[in-house]
Design a protein around this motif. Structure first.
Motif, short mmCIF file in Angstrom:
data_model
loop_
_atom_site.label_atom_id
_atom_site.label_comp_id
_atom_site.label_asym_id
_atom_site.label_seq_id
_atom_site.Cartn_x
_atom_site.Cartn_y
_atom_site.Cartn_z
N LEU A 1 -9.96 -23.37 -39.49
CA LEU A 1 -11.27 -22.77 -40.29
C LEU A 1 -12.11 -22.15 -41.27
O LEU A 1 -12.61 -22.40 -41.31
CB LEU A 1 -12.56 -23.33 -38.16
N ALA A 2 -11.92 -21.24 -40.67
CA ALA A 2 -11.82 -20.55 -42.04
C ALA A 2 -11.24 -20.20 -43.20
O ALA A 2 -11.62 -19.91 -43.99
CB ALA A 2 -11.73 -18.63 -41.29
N GLY A 3 -9.90 -20.45 -43.03
CA GLY A 3 -9.60 -20.70 -43.59
C GLY A 3 -9.74 -21.69 -45.08
O GLY A 3 -9.42 -21.59 -46.60
N PRO B 1 -12.72 -19.16 -55.36
CA PRO B 1 -12.72 -19.95 -53.37
C PRO B 1 -13.50 -20.93 -53.31
O PRO B 1 -15.32 -20.92 -54.63
CB PRO B 1 -12.89 -18.57 -53.24
N PHE B 2 -14.14 -20.92 -52.34
CA PHE B 2 -15.38 -22.38 -52.03
C PHE B 2 -16.80 -21.11 -52.23
O PHE B 2 -17.85 -22.25 -52.48
CB PHE B 2 -14.91 -22.39 -50.48
N GLY C 1 1.81 -13.80 -49.11
CA GLY C 1 0.37 -12.74 -49.09
C GLY C 1 -0.63 -13.80 -48.89
O GLY C 1 -1.35 -12.89 -49.63
N HIS C 2 -0.52 -14.77 -47.92
CA HIS C 2 -1.25 -15.31 -47.75
C HIS C 2 -2.42 -15.11 -46.66
O HIS C 2 -1.54 -14.95 -45.50
CB HIS C 2 -1.86 -17.19 -48.24
N LYS C 3 -3.09 -15.48 -45.95
CA LYS C 3 -3.22 -15.53 -44.41
C LYS C 3 -3.06 -16.78 -43.90
O LYS C 3 -2.77 -18.15 -44.66
CB LYS C 3 -5.51 -15.73 -44.37
N GLN C 4 -3.04 -16.64 -41.70
CA GLN C 4 -2.39 -18.26 -41.67
C GLN C 4 -2.97 -19.52 -42.01
O GLN C 4 -2.22 -20.28 -42.40
CB GLN C 4 -2.21 -17.75 -40.41
N GLY C 5 -4.49 -19.17 -42.29
CA GLY C 5 -5.15 -20.14 -42.45
C GLY C 5 -4.76 -21.18 -43.73
O GLY C 5 -5.46 -22.09 -44.25
N TRP C 6 -4.73 -19.97 -44.38
CA TRP C 6 -4.52 -20.74 -45.91
C TRP C 6 -3.16 -21.34 -45.81
O TRP C 6 -3.50 -22.60 -46.42
CB TRP C 6 -3.76 -19.44 -46.93
N VAL C 7 -2.14 -21.12 -44.94
CA VAL C 7 -0.76 -21.50 -44.98
C VAL C 7 -1.38 -23.09 -44.16
O VAL C 7 -0.39 -24.58 -44.30
CB VAL C 7 0.44 -21.15 -44.35
#
Length: 409
Positions: free
Chosen positions: A72-74, A99-100, A330-336
């Protein structure tokens, strides 16, 4: 939420001590004049209401709808503390601004009466990728009364035919819904004039009595709520009527982790289990390559400037988990998760295969039941995303590998 170091420096330079509309206007003017620190400060400011909204949705709906907080946060908290040019980003189409938080600030229009925090929350609910993720999990970020107002008679009829309650008369429901749509604007206008806000309105007994004079207001409210639930199920294909709820009603569900015994109660006995599985596999193999290739081709234009996107797809195709992929690129799991959209892709493939299977005599019985059709899609979707044996790679990942080999130079 953004780290405030650079933003705090900008706030000090402009003599700002706490957020306010006048402070927002001052920072916007400074950003428009080329002060990128002021732009960063605004991005920090909007990240707070965005984080609050993310946490509120997760707190209220995570358990029932299986929502992941990081995912959700991603969608909206994808910012990092770095200087960006407000002037340059404002020249881009709104949906291309990243970014958003920058998209929120660049699109802000103070003449519409909303403060920047409220604007951020409104833009949050309009985020297309977020709405797609939430809809996939049966969540619509719209109130019941707004959804009823925005739904056409055709949508209501279709929803009630598929998901309506047996005790609800179609003619009666359509008449009450039409009367509600006719009376709602004037009733809400009175509320807005009295309170000065448009959110939080609900129909009072006077409106409900006006809609259906021949029955108690509570009965009319219950009927409208029934229509709302049917519409939500229609739009999300799960929502209010989850498979867990069907199980509680005594309807037998298949094991979603295996197709070996899938639909034994719904599939005609004229075919052997091996024949049934062969038909299932053939339907998936026809639906999967095109859908996967289309998903990769849609993302391919971004690979040159963001090679970690291509690396994410490659690692996924090799069987890596999202956490490992996130660490590798090098990204957060939400990005993936947002990039892969595994569940959405698997669902679209499963739905296409299910439609094909239901045309076969052996699967006709499954298609005659809404619950059976849902079970079929869920089982196919989970089959695509899960390996049958430990150490195997799931079919969807293998399809991504095949598509990558076609796209690689």
């Amino acid at each position: 939420m953004l780290e405030p170091a650079l933003a705090a420096d900008a706030a000090r330079r402009h003599g700002l001590e706490e957020p306010s509309r006048s402070a927002d206007r001052m920072l916007l003017e400074a950003a428009a004049g080329g002060d990128d620190g002021a732009f960063l400060c605004l991005r920090c400011l909007v990240s707070e209401p965005l984080e609050q909204k993310v946490r509120a949705i997760h707190r209220e709906r995570a358990q029932r709808h299986d929502l992941d907080l990081i995912t959700l946060a991603g969608f909206v908290l994808d910012d990092r503390e770095q200087t960006l040019s407000y002037q340059a980003l404002c020249k881009l189409p709104e949906n291309d601004v990243r970014p958003f938080t920058a998209q929120v600030v660049c699109s802000y229009d103070g003449s519409k009466g909303a403060g920047l925090p409220h604007w951020a929350r409104t833009k949050f609910q309009g985020n297309r990728e977020l709405k797609a993720y939430l809809r996939e999990h049966g969540v619509l970020l719209i109130s019941s009364w707004a959804l009823l107002k925005d739904s056409s008679p055709t949508r209501v009829r279709e929803a009630l035919e598929l998901f309506g309650s047996a005790g609800v008369s179609m003619e009666r429901a359509l008449a009450v819904h039409a009367a509600y749509r006719q009376g709602q604007p004037a009733a809400k206008a009175v509320y807005v004039q009295r309170t000065g806000k448009s959110s939080g309105w609900v129909p009072d007994d006077a409106l409900l009595q006006q809609i259906a004079p021949d029955q108690p207001p509570v009965t009319t409210r219950q009927l409208l709520e029934t229509i709302d639930k049917a519409i939500r199920r229609l739009l999300t294909q799960q929502g209010m009527g989850s498979l867990d709820a069907l199980a509680e009603q005594g309807q037998e569900l298949v094991d979603p982790n295996s197709l070996d015994n899938a639909f034994q109660s719904g599939v005609e006995a004229s075919e052997t289990a091996a024949e049934q599985l062969a038909n299932i596999q053939a339907a998936l193999e026809r639906a999967m390559p095109q859908a996967v290739l289309a998903a990769l081709q849609a993302d391919q234009p971004k690979w040159a400037r963001s090679p970690e996107r291509l690396q994410t797809w490659r690692l996924y195709s090799e069987g890596a988990g999202q956490r490992l992929i996130a660490e590798s690129v090098g990204h957060k799991q939400g990005w993936v998760s947002k990039l892969l959209q595994e569940k959405q892709l698997a669902t679209s493939i499963a739905t296409a295969a299910a439609v094909e299977l239901q045309r076969l005599p052996a699967f006709a019985a499954v298609g005659r039941s809404v619950a059976g059709a849902e079970q079929l899609v869920v089982a196919l979707r989970n089959h695509l995303s899960s390996s049958e044996q430990e150490g195997d790679i799931a079919p969807l990942r293998l399809a991504v590998a095949a598509a990558l080999s076609r796209l690689s130079p």
